[in-house]
Design a protein around this motif. Structure first.
Motif, short mmCIF file in Angstrom:
data_model
loop_
_atom_site.label_atom_id
_atom_site.label_comp_id
_atom_site.label_asym_id
_atom_site.label_seq_id
_atom_site.Cartn_x
_atom_site.Cartn_y
_atom_site.Cartn_z
N LEU A 321 29.43 62.78 58.42
CA LEU A 321 29.82 62.19 59.71
C LEU A 321 28.58 62.04 60.61
O LEU A 321 28.41 61.01 61.26
N ALA A 322 27.73 63.07 60.60
CA ALA A 322 26.52 63.01 61.43
C ALA A 322 25.60 61.88 60.94
O ALA A 322 25.04 61.13 61.75
N SER A 323 25.49 61.75 59.60
CA SER A 323 24.63 60.68 59.05
C SER A 323 25.19 59.31 59.42
O SER A 323 24.43 58.40 59.78
N ALA A 324 26.52 59.17 59.30
CA ALA A 324 27.15 57.88 59.61
C ALA A 324 26.93 57.53 61.08
O ALA A 324 26.60 56.39 61.41
N GLU A 325 27.07 58.52 61.95
CA GLU A 325 26.88 58.26 63.38
C GLU A 325 25.43 57.87 63.67
O GLU A 325 25.17 56.98 64.46
N GLU A 326 24.51 58.54 63.02
CA GLU A 326 23.09 58.25 63.23
C GLU A 326 22.77 56.80 62.81
O GLU A 326 22.06 56.09 63.51
N LEU A 327 23.38 56.38 61.68
CA LEU A 327 23.17 55.00 61.23
C LEU A 327 23.68 54.01 62.26
O LEU A 327 23.01 53.03 62.60
N LEU A 328 24.90 54.28 62.76
CA LEU A 328 25.49 53.36 63.75
C LEU A 328 24.63 53.33 65.01
O LEU A 328 24.42 52.26 65.59
N GLU A 329 24.15 54.49 65.43
CA GLU A 329 23.33 54.55 66.65
C GLU A 329 22.04 53.75 66.49
O GLU A 329 21.65 53.02 67.40
N ARG A 330 21.42 53.89 65.33
CA ARG A 330 20.18 53.15 65.10
C ARG A 330 20.44 51.65 65.14
O ARG A 330 19.66 50.88 65.72
N ALA A 331 21.54 51.24 64.49
CA ALA A 331 21.87 49.81 64.47
C ALA A 331 22.20 49.32 65.88
O ALA A 331 21.79 48.24 66.30
N GLU A 332 22.93 50.16 66.63
CA GLU A 332 23.32 49.80 68.00
C GLU A 332 22.10 49.68 68.90
O GLU A 332 22.02 48.77 69.73
N GLN A 333 21.17 50.62 68.75
CA GLN A 333 19.95 50.56 69.57
C GLN A 333 19.15 49.29 69.29
O GLN A 333 18.44 48.79 70.15
N GLY A 334 19.31 48.79 68.06
CA GLY A 334 18.64 47.54 67.71
C GLY A 334 19.42 46.31 68.16
O GLY A 334 18.98 45.18 67.95
N GLY A 335 20.60 46.54 68.77
CA GLY A 335 21.39 45.43 69.30
C GLY A 335 22.42 44.86 68.35
O GLY A 335 23.02 43.83 68.63
N VAL A 336 22.66 45.55 67.23
CA VAL A 336 23.68 45.04 66.29
C VAL A 336 25.04 45.60 66.69
O VAL A 336 25.16 46.80 66.98
N ASP A 337 26.04 44.74 66.70
CA ASP A 337 27.39 45.17 67.07
C ASP A 337 28.00 45.97 65.92
O ASP A 337 28.10 45.47 64.81
N VAL A 338 28.39 47.22 66.20
CA VAL A 338 28.99 48.06 65.15
C VAL A 338 30.33 48.63 65.63
O VAL A 338 30.70 49.75 65.30
N GLU A 339 31.05 47.80 66.39
CA GLU A 339 32.32 48.25 66.98
C GLU A 339 33.31 48.68 65.90
O GLU A 339 33.98 49.70 66.04
N SER A 340 33.39 47.91 64.82
CA SER A 340 34.35 48.27 63.76
C SER A 340 33.93 49.59 63.11
O SER A 340 34.77 50.41 62.75
N GLU A 377 36.27 58.20 54.24
CA GLU A 377 36.25 57.35 55.45
C GLU A 377 34.85 57.30 56.05
O GLU A 377 34.40 56.24 56.50
N ALA A 378 34.18 58.45 56.05
CA ALA A 378 32.81 58.47 56.57
C ALA A 378 31.89 57.63 55.69
O ALA A 378 30.94 57.00 56.18
N GLY A 379 32.19 57.58 54.38
CA GLY A 379 31.43 56.75 53.45
C GLY A 379 31.54 55.28 53.83
O GLY A 379 30.55 54.53 53.77
N ILE A 380 32.75 54.87 54.25
CA ILE A 380 32.95 53.48 54.67
C ILE A 380 32.09 53.20 55.90
O ILE A 380 31.45 52.16 56.02
N VAL A 381 32.07 54.17 56.82
CA VAL A 381 31.25 54.02 58.04
C VAL A 381 29.77 53.91 57.66
O VAL A 381 29.03 53.11 58.23
N MET A 382 29.38 54.72 56.67
CA MET A 382 27.98 54.67 56.21
C MET A 382 27.65 53.26 55.71
O MET A 382 26.57 52.73 56.00
N GLU A 383 28.59 52.69 54.96
CA GLU A 383 28.36 51.34 54.43
C GLU A 383 28.22 50.33 55.56
O GLU A 383 27.33 49.47 55.53
N ILE A 384 29.10 50.48 56.57
CA ILE A 384 29.02 49.56 57.73
C ILE A 384 27.66 49.75 58.43
O ILE A 384 27.00 48.78 58.80
N GLY A 385 27.27 51.01 58.61
CA GLY A 385 26.00 51.32 59.27
C GLY A 385 24.82 50.76 58.50
O GLY A 385 23.89 50.18 59.09
#
Lengths: 425, 361
Positions: A321-340, A377-385
Motif C-alpha cells: 500500500l505504501a509503495s502504491a501510494e508513493e507511485l501515485l504521489e510521484r505521478a501526481e507531482q508530475g501532473g498526471v491525473d491518477v484519480e482512478s 487491489e494494491a497491485g492494481i493501484v501499483m499498475e495504475i501508478g
C-alpha cells in the motif's frame, strides 16, 4: 369623536395589560406557592426553590405537590404553612434515600402516565435498578449507594440531552467518578478508585472527553445505567461487541474463546486493557518485543508461529500500500491525473482496516485470505501508478524533444531574417 | 514535372479568375510596416491573434469529448485529462493559452494607448479592439465554469451575484445569466452555449473588422517618432515582419508546451451546491482587480449601495475605454498631451496593485 376613539384605545390597552398580568396574580391567589414560601426560607429549605424553575418536571407543568403531596392552595389561602404540609392532603414530605427509587417510579414506571410526556421514555428503570449492584445494596439497607437522585440530581433535574445534566453523555464519567473515585466512600466495598483516571486517558475517554465524540462509550455503555453492574468475565466481549460487533463475532469463533474461558482471562480486556483501553497498533500482533501475543505464546508454539505469520501478512499489505501510494504521489507531482488510482487505493486501504479486524479470528489462513484481497487491489493501484509514471516519462521525453525542436525552428526563422536582411542579399 | 507546373499554374489561374486573390497578394506584397524604436509593440497584436487561433483549435478538440451538463461536465473533463491521448496537453494548453491571450491583449491595448494609436483615422480600430477585450473577458468568465469544479462554481455564483445588484433590471439579468435563481446545470448549459457559439460568432465579426481596419490604415506611428523629423524606415510585411511574427509565435508555442507540461492546469473538486464554499474563492486573475475593489468599497456610501456604486464605476470605466479616441482631444489634433497618458499610468498601476492585493491580501 377623535377623543372617543382614543379612550377606546386606552381602555383596550388597560384590558390587555390586565389579561397579561392575570396568570401571575392568579397563581399567588390560588396559593400554589411552594416556591414563593421556600424562597424566603434559609439554607436547606430554600435550596429546592432555587433550582426548581430549571427542572424538567416543572417545565412540563408538574409542581412540588405532584411529588411531595400536600396542599399549597390551602396553606396559602389560610395563611398557615402547616396546612400545606398536612397529611390530610397526602403530604409525603422528603423521601428517605432507601425509598427514592419507588418514590420516582410512581410515575416513571407508569406506562400510561409517562406516555403523556415522553412516549419513548423507558419505564423499566425500577426493575433495572433492582437488578443492579446499587439496587441490591440499597435493598440491604445501604443508603450510601447510588439511587435516582445521586446521578440525576434533585429539584433541578435536567433532561439527559441537556449538556449541563450530570447524566448527559459527556458528564457521565465525572458523575460515576464522584463516588467511584472517592477512596473513603469505596473503601467498605473494596473497589478500586482509579477507573475515572484510567478511563480519561483511554482511547474512549480521550474521544468523548477531549474530542467531544458522542459515539465514544461512557461508563454506562459497558456497565449499563439503571442496571449498572460489572460485566462478567464471559460477557465482556458482549459489552465491547455492542460497538465492535465484527471483532466480537470473529473472537467468538476463534480458538481464543475457549482458551480464555479455561484460563479465566477477560476476553477483550486481556489484550486491550480494561478502563484504560489504549489505542491499538500493528505492534500488538506478531512476535516482536512490543507484541502482546508473546505474553502467552512462547517460541516454538503454534500460536507463536501463527502470530508471526499474521504479522508478516499484515506487513506485506502495508508495504505494498505504501509503495502504491508513493507511485501515485510521484505521478501526481508530475501532473498526471491518477484519480482512478486514488479511488482503488482507498478500496485497498479499506481492506487493511478489515484485515486489522480480522486479526481477531486468530486464524492465519482466514486472515491471509483477507490480506491477499488487499494485496491484489494494491497491485492494481501499483499498475495504475506505474502506467502514470510511464505516461509522465513520455511527457518528459516529449517535452525534451519538442522544446529544442521549437527553439530550432525559431532559430531557423531568425537565421532566415538575418539572411534576407543582410546587405549581401 | 513540367506538366505538373503547368497544371498548378492553370489551377491557380482558374482560382484567381474566380476569387481574384492576385489583388490581395499584391496588397500584401506591397504592405510596409514602420520601423522605429517602438516597433516591438507591433508584434503584440499578432501574438494575441496567434493565441486566439490556438484557443480555437484546442477548443474544438476539447469539444469532441466535453459534455455540458452538471452531471457529466466534471467527469468529461477528468476523462479528457486522464484517458484521452494528449487530452491533458490539449486541455492544459487551452487554459494556459487563454490566460496568456488575455495578458497579451492587455499589454497590446496599453501599448496602443500609450503610443496613442487611436488617433484619426483609427478610432474604429480602437473601439473594435476594446470590444475584443470585453469579448475575451466574456470568454474567460464563461469558460471558467465549464469544468464544473468547486472553485469555478462558487466564483461564478459571486460573479453573477454582481449582476443582481443592477437597479431595476438586475434580477432579470441574474435570472437570464443563471437560467434560474441559482447557479445550476442550466447555468452551465447556457455558459457553454455562450462560450462556444455566441462569443465566437461575435468575435469573428469584430476581429474581422479589427484586422481589416489594421490592413486598411496600416500601423500607427507614435507621435514622438512622427515629430522627431527624422525619416521613418519601413520594412516589408512579407517576409520581414511576418518572419519576425513567426519567431514570436514559435517561441509562444514553446512556452505553452512548457507551461502545459510542467504546470498542468488543475481540475480540483467537482462542484457541489450543498457543500460550503471553499476557502480562497476568487475569480480569474484578470477580474481580480475589480473583485478586490468591490471588497474595499463600504456597504453604504451616503445613501447609495457601495457595491452598486463600484459596478457603476466599472461601467463608466468601460465606456471611457471605448471612448478614449474622443476623450483625448489633444491627440486628435496631433498635439502632445500628457493628461490622458497620466490617467492611463494611474489605471495601470491601480490594476496591478489591486490584482496583487487580490492574491496576497
Amino acid at each position: 369623536m377623535r377623543c372617543g376613539t382614543l379612550t377606546y384605545h386606552l381602555l383596550f390597552l388597560l384590558l390587555l395589560s390586565a389579561l397579561v398580568a392575570v396568570p401571575a396574580a392568579a397563581q399567588d391567589e390560588t396559593g400554589n406557592s411552594c416556591i414563593d414560601c421556600h424562597t424566603d426560607l434559609d439554607g436547606k429549605l430554600a435550596a429546592p426553590a432555587m433550582t426548581m424553575t430549571e427542572d424538567v418536571h416543572y417545565r412540563r407543568g408538574l409542581f412540588c405537590q405532584d411529588c411531595h403531596g400536600g396542599n399549597p392552595e390551602r396553606g396559602f389561602a389560610e395563611g398557615d404553612p402547616e396546612l400545606a404540609h398536612s397529611r390530610r392532603y397526602d403530604w409525603r414530605g422528603a423521601p428517605k434515600a432507601i425509598d427514592i427509587p419507588e418514590f420516582c417510579t410512581r410515575c416513571h414506571a407508569n406506562v400510561n402516565y409517562m406516555k403523556q410526556y415522553n412516549p419513548s421514555l423507558r419505564v423499566d428503570q425500577l426493575l433495572e435498578y433492582r437488578s443492579s449492584r446499587h439496587g441490591e445494596l440499597l435493598a440491604e439497607g445501604d443508603e450510601n449507594v447510588a439511587q435516582c437522585v445521586s446521578c440525576h440530581g434533585v429539584h433541578g433535574i435536567l433532561s439527559v440531552s441537556d449538556s449541563r445534566s450530570p447524566v448527559h453523555r459527556a458528564n457521565i464519567p465525572a458523575t460515576c467518578g464522584a463516588c467511584h473515585a472517592d477512596k473513603a466512600l469505596m473503601k467498605p466495598y473494596s473497589l478500586p478508585t482509579d477507573q475515572l483516571a484510567k478511563y480519561s486517558s483511554s482511547v474512549h475517554g480521550v474521544l468523548l472527553l477531549e474530542r467531544g465524540d458522542a459515539a465514544a462509550p461512557a461508563c454506562n455503555d459497558c456497565h449499563g445505567n439503571h442496571g449498572a453492574t460489572p460485566p462478567g468475565l464471559n460477557s465482556i466481549a458482549n459489552a465491547c461487541g455492542e460497538c465492535h460487533a465484527l471483532n466480537r463475532d470473529l473472537f467468538n469463533k476463534s480458538p481464543h474463546k475457549k482458551a480464555f474461558a479455561e484460563m479465566e482471562l477477560g476476553e477483550c480486556t486481556t489484550c486491550h486493557g480494561h478502563h484504560d483501553v489504549t489505542k491499538t497498533g500493528d505492534f500488538m500482533i506478531g512476535t516482536g518485543d512490543k507484541s502482546i501475543c508473546i505474553d502467552c505464546h512462547e517460541d516454538g508454539e503454534a500460536g507463536f508461529e501463527a502470530a508471526g505469520a499474521m504479522k508478516a501478512q499484515l506487513d506485506s499489505l502495508k508495504n505494498i500500500l505504501a509503495s502504491a501510494e508513493e507511485l501515485l504521489e510521484r505521478a501526481e507531482q508530475g501532473g498526471v491525473d491518477v484519480e482512478s488510482g486514488r479511488f482503488d487505493l482507498q478500496q485497498a486501504r479499506n481492506v487493511l482496516i478489515k484485515a486489522r479486524g480480522a486479526i481477531h479470528s486468530f486464524d492465519p489462513e482466514s486472515f491471509t485470505k483477507v490480506t491477499e484481497t488487499g494485496i491484489t487491489e494494491a497491485g492494481i493501484v501499483m499498475e495504475i501508478g506505474e502506467a502514470a509514471l510511464h505516461d509522465l516519462w513520455l511527457r518528459q521525453v516529449g517535452l525534451a524533444i519538442t522544446i529544442p525542436l521549437i527553439l530550432l525552428v525559431a532559430l531557423a526563422l531568425y537565421w532566415k531574417i538575418r539572411r534576407i536582411e543582410s546587405p549581401k542579399h | 514535372m513540367i506538366a505538373f507546373e503547368t497544371e498548378k499554374s492553370s489551377a491557380a489561374a482558374w482560382l484567381n479568375e474566380r476569387l481574384g486573390f492576385d489583388k490581395l497578394a499584391e496588397l500584401v506584397r506591397h504592405k510596409q510596416v514602420p520601423q522605429h524604436r517602438h516597433s516591438l509593440w507591433y508584434y503584440l497584436g499578432g501574438m494575441t491573434l496567434f493565441l486566439f487561433i490556438i484557443q480555437i483549435i484546442t477548443g474544438i478538440l476539447l469539444l469532441l469529448y466535453y459534455r455540458p451538463t452538471a452531471e457529466a461536465a466534471f467527469e468529461s473533463v477528468a476523462f479528457i485529462a486522464s484517458q484521452v491521448p494528449f487530452g491533458w496537453l490539449i486541455r492544459s494548453i487551452h487554459s494556459w493559452s487563454a490566460n496568456l491571450m488575455i495578458f497579451f491583449l492587455f499589454v497590446h491595448m496599453f501599448s496602443v494607448f500609450f503610443m496613442k494609436g487611436y488617433r484619426r483615422p483609427r478610432e474604429v480600430t480602437w473601439i473594435s479592439g476594446a470590444f475584443l477585450l470585453f469579448l475575451s473577458l466574456g470568454f474567460g468568465f464563461s469558460g471558467y465554469l465549464l469544468p464544473w469544479n468547486s472553485l469555478a462554481y462558487f466564483a461564478t455564483q459571486v460573479g453573477t451575484d454582481i449582476l443582481g445588484q443592477i437597479p431595476l433590471i438586475g434580477e432579470f439579468l441574474l435570472k437570464v445569466a443563471r437560467g434560474g435563481e441559482d447557479v445550476t446545470g442550466a447555468t452551465l448549459t447556457r455558459f457553454f452555449g455562450i462560450h462556444v457559439a455566441v462569443l465566437p460568432m461575435v468575435t469573428t465579426f469584430v476581429l474581422g473588422l479589427h484586422l481589416a481596419l489594421v490592413q486598411k490604415h496600416g500601423m500607427s506611428v507614435p507621435m514622438s517618432v512622427e515629430k522627431s523629423g527624422r525619416p521613418i524606415k519601413h520594412m516589408p510585411f512579407i517576409p520581414n515582419f511576418a518572419l519576425r511574427d513567426a519567431v514570436g509565435w514559435t517561441l509562444a508555442l514553446g512556452l505553452l508546451v512548457l507551461l502545459a507540461s510542467v504546470f498542468p492546469w488543475e481540475l480540483g473538486q467537482k462542484a457541489d451546491s450543498l457543500a460550503s464554499a471553499p476557502a480562497g474563492i476568487r475569480p480569474e486573475w484578470f477580474f481580480l482587480f475589480s473583485f478586490q475593489t468591490l471588497k474595499y468599497i463600504p456597504g453604504k456610501i451616503w445613501f447609495i449601495n457601495g457595491e452598486l456604486l463600484g459596478i457603476a464605476g466599472f461601467g463608466v470605466g468601460a465606456l471611457a475605454l471605448v471612448l478614449v479616441p474622443f476623450l483625448d482631444r489633444r491627440a486628435q489634433r496631433n498635439e502632445v498631451g500628457r493628461l490622458v497618458s497620466a490617467v492611463g499610468v494611474v489605471v495601470l498601476i491601480y490594476m496591478i496593485v489591486f490584482t496583487f492585493l487580490g492574491y496576497f491580501a
